[in-house]
Design a protein around this motif. Structure first.
Motif, PDB file in Angstrom:
ATOM      1  N   HIS A 120     -34.756  -0.052   0.884  1.00  0.00           N
ATOM      2  CA  HIS A 120     -35.159  -1.235   1.416  1.00  0.00           C
ATOM      3  C   HIS A 120     -34.478  -1.714   2.473  1.00  0.00           C
ATOM      4  O   HIS A 120     -34.925  -2.810   3.457  1.00  0.00           O
ATOM      5  CB  HIS A 120     -35.179  -2.460   0.173  1.00  0.00           C
ATOM      6  CG  HIS A 120     -33.879  -2.914  -0.121  1.00  0.00           C
ATOM      7  ND1 HIS A 120     -33.190  -2.084  -0.911  1.00  0.00           N
ATOM      8  CD2 HIS A 120     -33.026  -3.966   0.288  1.00  0.00           C
ATOM      9  CE1 HIS A 120     -31.898  -2.870  -1.172  1.00  0.00           C
ATOM     10  NE2 HIS A 120     -32.072  -3.732  -0.224  1.00  0.00           N
ATOM     11  N   TYR A 327     -33.458  -1.697  -5.316  1.00  0.00           N
ATOM     12  CA  TYR A 327     -33.245  -3.099  -4.904  1.00  0.00           C
ATOM     13  C   TYR A 327     -33.018  -4.230  -5.826  1.00  0.00           C
ATOM     14  O   TYR A 327     -32.267  -5.251  -5.559  1.00  0.00           O
ATOM     15  CB  TYR A 327     -34.428  -3.468  -3.883  1.00  0.00           C
ATOM     16  CG  TYR A 327     -35.746  -3.489  -4.426  1.00  0.00           C
ATOM     17  CD1 TYR A 327     -36.048  -4.328  -5.304  1.00  0.00           C
ATOM     18  CD2 TYR A 327     -36.561  -2.553  -3.990  1.00  0.00           C
ATOM     19  CE1 TYR A 327     -37.565  -4.602  -5.726  1.00  0.00           C
ATOM     20  CE2 TYR A 327     -37.879  -2.610  -4.417  1.00  0.00           C
ATOM     21  CZ  TYR A 327     -38.274  -3.410  -5.192  1.00  0.00           C
ATOM     22  OH  TYR A 327     -39.559  -3.346  -5.776  1.00  0.00           O
ATOM     23  N   ASN A 337     -35.769 -10.917  -1.954  1.00  0.00           N
ATOM     24  CA  ASN A 337     -37.079 -11.129  -1.480  1.00  0.00           C
ATOM     25  C   ASN A 337     -38.008 -10.134  -2.076  1.00  0.00           C
ATOM     26  O   ASN A 337     -39.077 -10.496  -2.607  1.00  0.00           O
ATOM     27  CB  ASN A 337     -37.357 -11.360  -0.033  1.00  0.00           C
ATOM     28  CG  ASN A 337     -36.931 -12.672   0.496  1.00  0.00           C
ATOM     29  OD1 ASN A 337     -37.219 -13.456  -0.056  1.00  0.00           O
ATOM     30  ND2 ASN A 337     -36.015 -12.484   1.789  1.00  0.00           N
ATOM     31  N   LEU A 338     -37.660  -9.002  -1.974  1.00  0.00           N
ATOM     32  CA  LEU A 338     -38.518  -8.040  -2.846  1.00  0.00           C
ATOM     33  C   LEU A 338     -38.505  -8.287  -4.464  1.00  0.00           C
ATOM     34  O   LEU A 338     -39.608  -7.683  -5.013  1.00  0.00           O
ATOM     35  CB  LEU A 338     -37.837  -6.459  -2.525  1.00  0.00           C
ATOM     36  CG  LEU A 338     -37.929  -6.102  -1.098  1.00  0.00           C
ATOM     37  CD1 LEU A 338     -37.066  -4.731  -0.959  1.00  0.00           C
ATOM     38  CD2 LEU A 338     -39.481  -5.960  -0.717  1.00  0.00           C
ATOM     39  N   ASP A 341     -41.053 -10.396  -4.753  1.00  0.00           N
ATOM     40  CA  ASP A 341     -42.771 -10.060  -4.645  1.00  0.00           C
ATOM     41  C   ASP A 341     -42.897  -9.234  -6.139  1.00  0.00           C
ATOM     42  O   ASP A 341     -44.161  -9.511  -6.423  1.00  0.00           O
ATOM     43  CB  ASP A 341     -42.410  -9.001  -3.605  1.00  0.00           C
ATOM     44  CG  ASP A 341     -42.420  -9.761  -1.991  1.00  0.00           C
ATOM     45  OD1 ASP A 341     -42.660 -10.874  -1.934  1.00  0.00           O
ATOM     46  OD2 ASP A 341     -42.087  -8.945  -1.239  1.00  0.00           O
ATOM     47  N   ASP A 342     -42.037  -8.546  -6.411  1.00  0.00           N
ATOM     48  CA  ASP A 342     -42.303  -8.121  -7.765  1.00  0.00           C
ATOM     49  C   ASP A 342     -42.535  -8.955  -8.783  1.00  0.00           C
ATOM     50  O   ASP A 342     -43.487  -8.867  -9.546  1.00  0.00           O
ATOM     51  CB  ASP A 342     -40.971  -7.260  -8.249  1.00  0.00           C
ATOM     52  CG  ASP A 342     -40.963  -5.774  -7.478  1.00  0.00           C
ATOM     53  OD1 ASP A 342     -41.853  -5.496  -6.907  1.00  0.00           O
ATOM     54  OD2 ASP A 342     -39.674  -5.255  -7.559  1.00  0.00           O
TER      55      ASP A 342
END
Length: 349
Positions: A120, A327, A337-338, A341-342
């Motif tokens: 990432h 990540y 932030n990822l 999102d998940d």
């Protein structure tokens, strides 16, 4: 203002490194390495550390010297004069790599395991030289690169090690002592790099995404238990409250399984007690890089799934197991932030 704040497979290396950090063992460089550094890189020394006083907070004051713009930075091991806008930044520990890259700075050197396996991170426009194990860099290789700033943390670098790094280039050891201080670390790096505006924007965007997730959840996040594990050939490890992902889950308000709701970085789980990692949703770290280390992780996960106890997990039976990339191990705004999102895609959906 700052926000509040080998041959081992990838998860084994990260886990071993995290245990080293939590235990804070003495990892001073050998006498031979000290001699090589002192004898071989004296011509590369840029600036010595100008003070030894301990400090709990970082502050900077910019000034101009005869050689150009500089700033004085207080950090875990004293006060150091560094370039106001460094262009050749080397990072020697795990946690600082993402902090630097999230601020738009591409390091000239970093631990290779991080760059190779954390996909990432922004793609490099030029080679980032591998300087060895996180927190234990090759001093000889680092010296040949002639950095104008070395960044690390108190968590990863002992006092004696810092002194050696400071003989190669001005070195800032951010006063960070655990994996949950990633927001503070980003701010400290921003002060050293002159990227305060970027750090403020990162913090604002993260808070906005947190609010968006909370608004999208069908019920109170405290009513949902989130379990996070990584697997290697020898053991299963659950990431607990004092991990990076644990801090993100806490900020979002989710609860954790009892064995993960503890003030530890990781909790080891035997295959016989696989039920301890059950939850309303189970996230499994499965690195998608193409390194041999990542392949070992994926093979270990496949083996665990063959265990009859795996199919007895409520999360498995409810089809609430989600394989996510490394990540979730972090550590920084990009990874956080990822993770959000998940959670939005799998839990809020």
């Amino acid at each position: 203002m700052p926000p509040q704040a080998s041959h081992l497979n990838f998860s084994q290396q990260l886990h071993r490194f995290s245990l080293q950090l939590m235990a804070r063992p003495s990892r001073s460089f050998s006498r031979k390495r000290r001699f090589l550094l002192l004898a071989g890189v004296s011509s590369l020394v840029a600036t010595a550390c100008s003070g030894r006083a301990q400090t709990d907070t970082a502050s900077t004051s910019r000034e101009t010297s005869e050689t150009g713009a500089t700033q004085r930075v207080q950090h875990a091991y004293g006060e150091t004069e560094i370039p106001a806008h460094p262009t050749r930044v080397a990072v020697v520990d795990f946690t600082t790599v993402e902090a630097v890259m999230s601020l738009g700075i591409e390091p000239i050197a970093a631990p290779g395991i991080i760059i190779d396996n954390l996909l990432h991170l922004p793609p490099a426009t030029q080679e980032i030289v591998d300087i060895g194990i996180p927190g234990q860099p090759s001093l000889e290789k680092l010296a040949t690169l002639k950095p104008d700033l070395i960044l690390t943390t108190k968590m990863a670098t002992q006092d004696n090690d810092y002194e050696l790094l400071a003989q190669i280039a001005p070195t800032v050891a951010c006063d960070i002592e655990n994996w949950t201080q990633w927001q503070e670390l980003a701010w400290l790096c921003a002060e050293a790099l002159g990227k305060e505006a970027e750090a403020e924007q990162l913090a604002a965007d993260y808070e906005a995404k947190l609010d968006q997730l909370k608004a999208a959840l069908p019920k109170d996040p405290g009513d949902t238990e989130i379990s996070v594990i990584f697997v290697n050939s020898n053991q299963i490890s659950a990431l607990a409250q004092d991990s990076f992902s644990g801090s993100v889950l806490a900020a979002a308000g989710f609860s954790r399984p009892p064995k993960q709701a503890v003030e530890q970085h990781t909790v080891q789980v035997t295959k016989e007690l696989l039920g301890d990692v059950d939850g309303d949703a189970l996230f499994v770290l499965k690195s998608q890089s193409q390194t041999e280390l990542a392949a070992d992780v994926r093979a270990a996960i496949a083996q665990v799934k063959q265990d009859p106890l795996w199919n007895q997990l409520e999360a498995v039976q409810a089809d609430r197991v989600y394989e996510v990339d490394a990540y979730w191990y972090g550590v920084g705004y990009l990874a956080a932030n990822l993770i959000l999102d998940d959670l939005m895609n799998y839990v809020a959906a």
